[in-house]
Design an enzyme around this catalytic site. Structure first.
Site, short mmCIF file in Angstrom:
data_model
loop_
_atom_site.label_atom_id
_atom_site.label_comp_id
_atom_site.label_asym_id
_atom_site.label_seq_id
_atom_site.Cartn_x
_atom_site.Cartn_y
_atom_site.Cartn_z
N SER A 1 -9.25 28.21 2.75
CA SER A 1 -9.72 29.01 1.62
C SER A 1 -9.76 30.48 1.98
O SER A 1 -9.99 30.85 3.13
CB SER A 1 -11.12 28.57 1.20
N1 SAH Z 1 -13.00 23.90 3.72
C1 SAH Z 1 -11.60 24.03 4.05
C2 SAH Z 1 -10.74 24.10 2.80
C3 SAH Z 1 -9.56 23.17 2.92
S1 SAH Z 1 -8.64 22.83 1.48
C4 SAH Z 1 -11.36 25.21 4.98
O1 SAH Z 1 -12.32 25.94 5.31
O2 SAH Z 1 -10.24 25.39 5.43
C5 SAH Z 1 -9.42 21.36 0.86
C6 SAH Z 1 -9.37 20.13 1.72
O3 SAH Z 1 -9.97 19.07 0.98
C7 SAH Z 1 -7.97 19.63 2.09
O4 SAH Z 1 -7.87 19.55 3.49
C8 SAH Z 1 -7.90 18.24 1.46
O5 SAH Z 1 -7.16 17.30 2.23
C9 SAH Z 1 -9.36 17.86 1.37
N2 SAH Z 1 -9.70 16.82 0.39
C10 SAH Z 1 -9.20 16.62 -0.86
N3 SAH Z 1 -9.77 15.53 -1.45
C11 SAH Z 1 -10.68 15.04 -0.55
C12 SAH Z 1 -11.58 13.92 -0.55
N4 SAH Z 1 -11.66 13.06 -1.57
N5 SAH Z 1 -12.34 13.73 0.54
C13 SAH Z 1 -12.27 14.55 1.61
N6 SAH Z 1 -11.44 15.62 1.68
C14 SAH Z 1 -10.64 15.87 0.61
#
Ligand code: SAH
Length: 221
Positions: A68
């Site tokens: 993000s």
């Molecule tokens: N907090 C992260 C943002 C990553 S993007 C950072 O600081 O980099 C969002 C993430 O959510 C992705 O890696 C994706 O695989 C995950 N995601 C999507 N659906 C999900 C679910 N049901 N349970 C756990 N993770 C999930």
């Protein structure tokens, strides 16, 4: 052999500029700004992207996901009103950066990732000695299920775009607890803050638009 990653006067300087930028964009929580100035964001990027790590933009990571944008991390962290010793559940570990920011703010953080490839990378977390698993714990699983064994949580933060408020997550939130969740309308998401007043009553606040990768059901090997 992998070269040791360093936090140099240059990368520290880049963080000071980033914090200044976030202040100008309206972030005021000093604990959030302080955490962003402490955590070396470039440790969450491949070495060749060290400078990009300090631009206020999202960036691709493994498995077609994104880290993000710093502004988004700061905005969600500010809405969460993090206090020392809060027990926080994060859905969507991704690069581990958001979870580390919350741990730096003194919270105990448990973060769930549904993609095995990303979860496996948490074994190489570069800041493990500063944030041991008692402070920052990584779990492979489906965020829609939450983590009943660790519930209830003071705060829950969802960092992928949710199609609706996952009922199991609301259940696992303490009375008085806060959930910050991007909820889908079209391809954009509005940021919501939900405060659990009691088991039947919730206070809802809606903030501006953000764009997130989707929250998907189940896990992926
Ligand atoms: N907090 C992260 C943002 C990553 S993007 C950072 O600081 O980099 C969002 C993430 O959510 C992705 O890696 C994706 O695989 C995950 N995601 C999507 N659906 C999900 C679910 N049901 N349970 C756990 N993770 C999930």
């Amino acid at each position: 052999m992998k070269k040791e990653r360093l936090d140099t006067p240059r990368t520290k300087g880049l963080r000071i500029s980033l914090v200044k930028d976030l202040r100008q964009k309206g972030i005021t929580d000093e604990n959030v700004l302080n955490a962003i100035s402490e955590v070396p964001r470039h440790f969450f990027f491949d070495e060749e992207f060290e400078t990009i790590a300090y631009e206020d933009r999202a960036f691709p990571i493994a498995a077609n996901q994104t880290i993000s944008q710093p502004y988004t991390v700061a905005f969600q962290s500010e809405l969460l009103q993090v206090k020392k010793f809060d027990k926080i559940l994060e859905i969507g570990t991704g690069s581990m950066y958001q979870a580390t920011i919350l741990a730096e703010m003194g919270a105990t953080v448990i973060t769930i990732e549904r993609q095995k490839e990303l979860y496996n990378q948490t074994n190489n977390f570069l800041l493990k000695s500063k944030y041991p698993s008692s402070k920052l714990k990584f779990i492979y699983g489906d965020g829609f299920e939450g983590l009943p064994t660790f519930a209830p949580f003071d705060k829950i933060i969802i960092t992928c775009g949710a199609p609706f408020i996952p009922p199991k997550l609301i259940q696992q939130l303490k009375i008085g607890g806060i959930m910050v969740i991007p909820l889908a309308s079209d391809e954009h998401h509005k940021m919501w803050r939900i405060t659990k007043v009691d088991d039947e009553n919730y206070n809802e606040e809606v903030f501006s638009d953000f764009s997130f990768v989707p929250m998907l059901p189940g896990t992926q090997k």
